[in-house]
Design a protein around this motif. Structure first.
Motif, PDB file in Angstrom:
ATOM      1  N   THR A  58      55.415 -12.335  96.779  1.00  0.00           N
ATOM      2  CA  THR A  58      55.922 -10.970  96.934  1.00  0.00           C
ATOM      3  C   THR A  58      57.443 -11.022  96.907  1.00  0.00           C
ATOM      4  N   PRO A  59      58.064 -10.616  95.810  1.00  0.00           N
ATOM      5  CA  PRO A  59      59.522 -10.738  95.701  1.00  0.00           C
ATOM      6  C   PRO A  59      60.244  -9.687  96.538  1.00  0.00           C
ATOM      7  N   LYS A  60      61.463 -10.032  96.911  1.00  0.00           N
ATOM      8  CA  LYS A  60      62.326  -9.092  97.622  1.00  0.00           C
ATOM      9  C   LYS A  60      63.347  -8.456  96.686  1.00  0.00           C
ATOM     10  N   ARG A  61      63.723  -9.203  95.653  1.00  0.00           N
ATOM     11  CA  ARG A  61      64.712  -8.682  94.710  1.00  0.00           C
ATOM     12  C   ARG A  61      64.266  -9.032  93.290  1.00  0.00           C
ATOM     13  N   GLY A  62      64.705  -8.190  92.335  1.00  0.00           N
ATOM     14  CA  GLY A  62      64.372  -8.436  90.937  1.00  0.00           C
ATOM     15  C   GLY A  62      65.587  -8.237  90.057  1.00  0.00           C
ATOM     16  N   PHE A  63      65.724  -9.048  89.045  1.00  0.00           N
ATOM     17  CA  PHE A  63      66.866  -8.990  88.136  1.00  0.00           C
ATOM     18  C   PHE A  63      66.359  -9.014  86.694  1.00  0.00           C
ATOM     19  N   LEU A  64      67.143  -8.434  85.802  1.00  0.00           N
ATOM     20  CA  LEU A  64      66.792  -8.436  84.387  1.00  0.00           C
ATOM     21  C   LEU A  64      67.856  -9.202  83.615  1.00  0.00           C
ATOM     22  N   LEU A  65      67.402 -10.199  82.866  1.00  0.00           N
ATOM     23  CA  LEU A  65      68.278 -10.987  82.009  1.00  0.00           C
ATOM     24  C   LEU A  65      67.883 -10.693  80.566  1.00  0.00           C
ATOM     25  N   GLY A  66      68.814 -10.161  79.801  1.00  0.00           N
ATOM     26  CA  GLY A  66      68.528  -9.806  78.418  1.00  0.00           C
ATOM     27  C   GLY A  66      69.539 -10.410  77.468  1.00  0.00           C
ATOM     28  N   MET A  67      69.067 -10.830  76.306  1.00  0.00           N
ATOM     29  CA  MET A  67      69.947 -11.396  75.283  1.00  0.00           C
ATOM     30  C   MET A  67      69.549 -10.846  73.921  1.00  0.00           C
ATOM     31  N   THR A  68      70.526 -10.432  73.124  1.00  0.00           N
ATOM     32  CA  THR A  68      70.287  -9.926  71.783  1.00  0.00           C
ATOM     33  C   THR A  68      71.330 -10.502  70.834  1.00  0.00           C
ATOM     34  N   ALA A  69      70.987 -10.530  69.544  1.00  0.00           N
ATOM     35  CA  ALA A  69      71.906 -11.008  68.520  1.00  0.00           C
ATOM     36  C   ALA A  69      71.415 -10.522  67.163  1.00  0.00           C
ATOM     37  N   ASP A  70      72.329 -10.422  66.208  1.00  0.00           N
ATOM     38  CA  ASP A  70      71.931 -10.106  64.839  1.00  0.00           C
ATOM     39  C   ASP A  70      71.161 -11.278  64.252  1.00  0.00           C
ATOM     40  N   SER A  71      70.196 -10.984  63.389  1.00  0.00           N
ATOM     41  CA  SER A  71      69.342 -12.035  62.840  1.00  0.00           C
ATOM     42  C   SER A  71      70.116 -13.045  62.002  1.00  0.00           C
ATOM     43  N   ARG A  72      71.300 -12.657  61.514  1.00  0.00           N
ATOM     44  CA  ARG A  72      72.089 -13.601  60.710  1.00  0.00           C
ATOM     45  C   ARG A  72      72.548 -14.801  61.532  1.00  0.00           C
ATOM     46  N   LEU A  73      72.488 -14.691  62.872  1.00  0.00           N
ATOM     47  CA  LEU A  73      72.810 -15.835  63.717  1.00  0.00           C
ATOM     48  C   LEU A  73      71.802 -16.962  63.507  1.00  0.00           C
ATOM     49  N   GLY A  74      70.572 -16.582  63.148  1.00  0.00           N
ATOM     50  CA  GLY A  74      69.515 -17.567  62.961  1.00  0.00           C
ATOM     51  C   GLY A  74      68.639 -17.684  64.194  1.00  0.00           C
ATOM     52  N   ALA A  75      67.318 -17.660  63.981  1.00  0.00           N
ATOM     53  CA  ALA A  75      66.393 -17.672  65.115  1.00  0.00           C
ATOM     54  C   ALA A  75      66.507 -18.953  65.933  1.00  0.00           C
ATOM     55  N   ALA A  76      66.632 -20.097  65.262  1.00  0.00           N
ATOM     56  CA  ALA A  76      66.699 -21.363  66.002  1.00  0.00           C
ATOM     57  C   ALA A  76      67.925 -21.393  66.911  1.00  0.00           C
ATOM     58  N   ARG A  77      69.062 -20.962  66.376  1.00  0.00           N
ATOM     59  CA  ARG A  77      70.286 -20.957  67.185  1.00  0.00           C
ATOM     60  C   ARG A  77      70.184 -19.950  68.320  1.00  0.00           C
ATOM     61  N   PHE A  78      69.614 -18.781  68.032  1.00  0.00           N
ATOM     62  CA  PHE A  78      69.515 -17.747  69.064  1.00  0.00           C
ATOM     63  C   PHE A  78      68.625 -18.195  70.209  1.00  0.00           C
ATOM     64  N   PHE A  79      67.412 -18.681  69.903  1.00  0.00           N
ATOM     65  CA  PHE A  79      66.496 -19.040  70.978  1.00  0.00           C
ATOM     66  C   PHE A  79      66.929 -20.315  71.696  1.00  0.00           C
ATOM     67  N   GLY A  80      67.732 -21.129  71.039  1.00  0.00           N
ATOM     68  CA  GLY A  80      68.356 -22.244  71.748  1.00  0.00           C
ATOM     69  C   GLY A  80      69.340 -21.732  72.788  1.00  0.00           C
ATOM     70  N   ALA A  81      70.111 -20.688  72.408  1.00  0.00           N
ATOM     71  CA  ALA A  81      71.046 -20.079  73.363  1.00  0.00           C
ATOM     72  C   ALA A  81      70.302 -19.386  74.491  1.00  0.00           C
ATOM     73  N   VAL A  82      69.183 -18.748  74.172  1.00  0.00           N
ATOM     74  CA  VAL A  82      68.364 -18.087  75.189  1.00  0.00           C
ATOM     75  C   VAL A  82      67.920 -19.098  76.244  1.00  0.00           C
ATOM     76  N   ARG A  83      67.450 -20.223  75.785  1.00  0.00           N
ATOM     77  CA  ARG A  83      66.994 -21.257  76.709  1.00  0.00           C
ATOM     78  C   ARG A  83      68.123 -21.731  77.620  1.00  0.00           C
ATOM     79  N   SER A  84      69.297 -21.945  77.026  1.00  0.00           N
ATOM     80  CA  SER A  84      70.444 -22.422  77.796  1.00  0.00           C
ATOM     81  C   SER A  84      70.852 -21.415  78.868  1.00  0.00           C
ATOM     82  N   VAL A  85      70.924 -20.135  78.486  1.00  0.00           N
ATOM     83  CA  VAL A  85      71.334 -19.097  79.442  1.00  0.00           C
ATOM     84  C   VAL A  85      70.296 -18.952  80.550  1.00  0.00           C
ATOM     85  N   LEU A  86      69.011 -18.953  80.186  1.00  0.00           N
ATOM     86  CA  LEU A  86      67.962 -18.819  81.198  1.00  0.00           C
ATOM     87  C   LEU A  86      68.034 -19.945  82.215  1.00  0.00           C
ATOM     88  N   LEU A  87      68.217 -21.182  81.755  1.00  0.00           N
ATOM     89  CA  LEU A  87      68.257 -22.316  82.682  1.00  0.00           C
ATOM     90  C   LEU A  87      69.464 -22.224  83.607  1.00  0.00           C
TER      91      LEU A  87
END
Length: 375
Positions: A58-87
């Protein structure tokens, strides 16, 4: 241009996520506390091995972490950045994380498992199956919206086709990643021997796209961050039919049969489409006294298949080129063997018993992608 996106809800017993990180180049990052704590309820469908986490926490607090980018960045690079930020954001936190678009919760201590190091299409989405009794199953994807791709929805009959249905969704995700663009309403793609069509589930009206996403996604994600992508209804288009007319039972059944044949022979291969051609000699109309072998195709419409029959028949024997669709109507059982690779030879005797010679078969490192654009 399509927008890549990924959103995580972070639930804690009161601790705050770390915000002391530099946003990766080309990636827009949002991190904020929920004004009202929005937690999944028992009525919200969640997926994955940790789907029951909220029953025990049962959580006491909740937060939203969102990341977006143009597709020209490349999916592999974007989701690598997503993983880094989440960790970084979840470091040293205890509680529950939720991959919002994928609807998969995970312990924050295992955040490294929530986004894999290597980008695989199957890790970006899940497929939910709704069993509808005599009406079969409806499959729905959750997570393709990360690629700005409409989610997929389709129907089929037969529990044995569940795995094949999930593989189909993987093929479509791979197509989106390879081409860096969406599958659009009105588009048709080849799926092995068959043809699939895609229709906007809202019809000609257009929007509201958010309304087709699960209520939990709508509650967690502000429209300013996620306007929604909507859903595509996937239908099959049998040869000769006008438009998309049928559910996906037949294409999935054919794909399953072809996959089982390849696995039995320990081979990889790809199925030609019904519009492709084969070389034919003799009265080819049944699986008796028939020889078949596959060679390297000579053109984009050539399947590489050759069929030679020693059965007598009325009229002059056929000599030349025939569409695979015509051959499949005469010999439906032949379709299950069409994905075999060049070098394979098949022979049916006068009793219809099959002998397979795969000694010269080409062993491909990876099976060819059997999803290609038609129109």
């Amino acid at each position: 241009m399509p927008t890549l996106s990924s959103f995580f809800a972070i639930y804690t017993d009161g601790a705050t996520p770390n915000d002391d990180f530099t946003p990766p180049e080309g990636v827009r990052v949002y991190l904020g506390e929920m004004r009202e704590l929005t937690v999944p309820t028992r009525g919200d469908e969640l997926f994955g091995p940790h789907a029951s986490l909220f029953h025990r926490f049962t959580p006491k607090r909740g937060f939203l972490l969102g990341m977006t980018a143009d597709s020209r960045l490349g999916a592999a690079r974007f989701f690598g950045a997503v993983r880094s930020v989440l960790l970084e954001a979840a470091a040293k936190l205890e509680g529950v994380g939720l991959d919002v678009l994928r609807l998969t919760p995970f312990p924050l201590e295992k955040a490294a498992d929530a986004v894999p190091e290597d980008l695989l299409a199957e890790d970006l989405f899940v497929v939910g199956f709704d069993e509808r009794g005599e009406h079969g199953f409806r499959a729905e994807t959750f997570g393709l919206a990360k690629l700005d791709q409409r989610e997929l929805s389709f129907e089929f009959t037969g529990k044995e086709l569940l795995e094949e249905a999930a593989l189909l969704c993987g093929h479509l995700a791979d197509w989106v990643l390879a081409h860096s663009r969406r599958v659009e309403p009105g588009q048709a793609l080849a799926f092995g021997f068959d043809r699939l069509g895609f229709m906007a589930i809202e019809g000609e009206a257009g929007g509201p796209y958010r309304g087709w996403h699960p209520p939990l996604i709508q509650r967690l994600l502000p429209e300013s961050l996620f306007p929604g992508v909507g859903v595509l209804d996937v239908l099959s288009s049998p040869e000769g039919a006008h438009g998309q007319t049928a559910d996906l039972t037949v294409p999935l059944q054919r794909a399953l049969e072809q996959r089982l044949v390849l696995e039995e022979l320990d081979l990889t291969g790809d199925s030609p489409h019904y519009s492709m051609t084969a070389q034919v000699r003799g009265h080819v109309h049944g699986l008796t006294n028939l020889k078949a072998w596959r060679e390297e195709p000579l053109s984009s419409r050539d399947s590489g298949w050759h069929f030679e029959s020693q059965v007598a028949g009325e009229g002059p024997p056929q000599e030349g080129v025939a569409p695979l669709g015509d051959l499949a109507r005469r010999m439906p059982a032949i379709v299950r063997y069409l994905a075999l690779p060049p070098g394979v030879r098949l022979m049916w005797n006068e009793q219809g018993k099959l002998a397979v010679d795969s000694a010269r078969a080409q062993h491909l490192d990876d099976a060819a992608d059997d999803t290609e654009e038609l129109d």
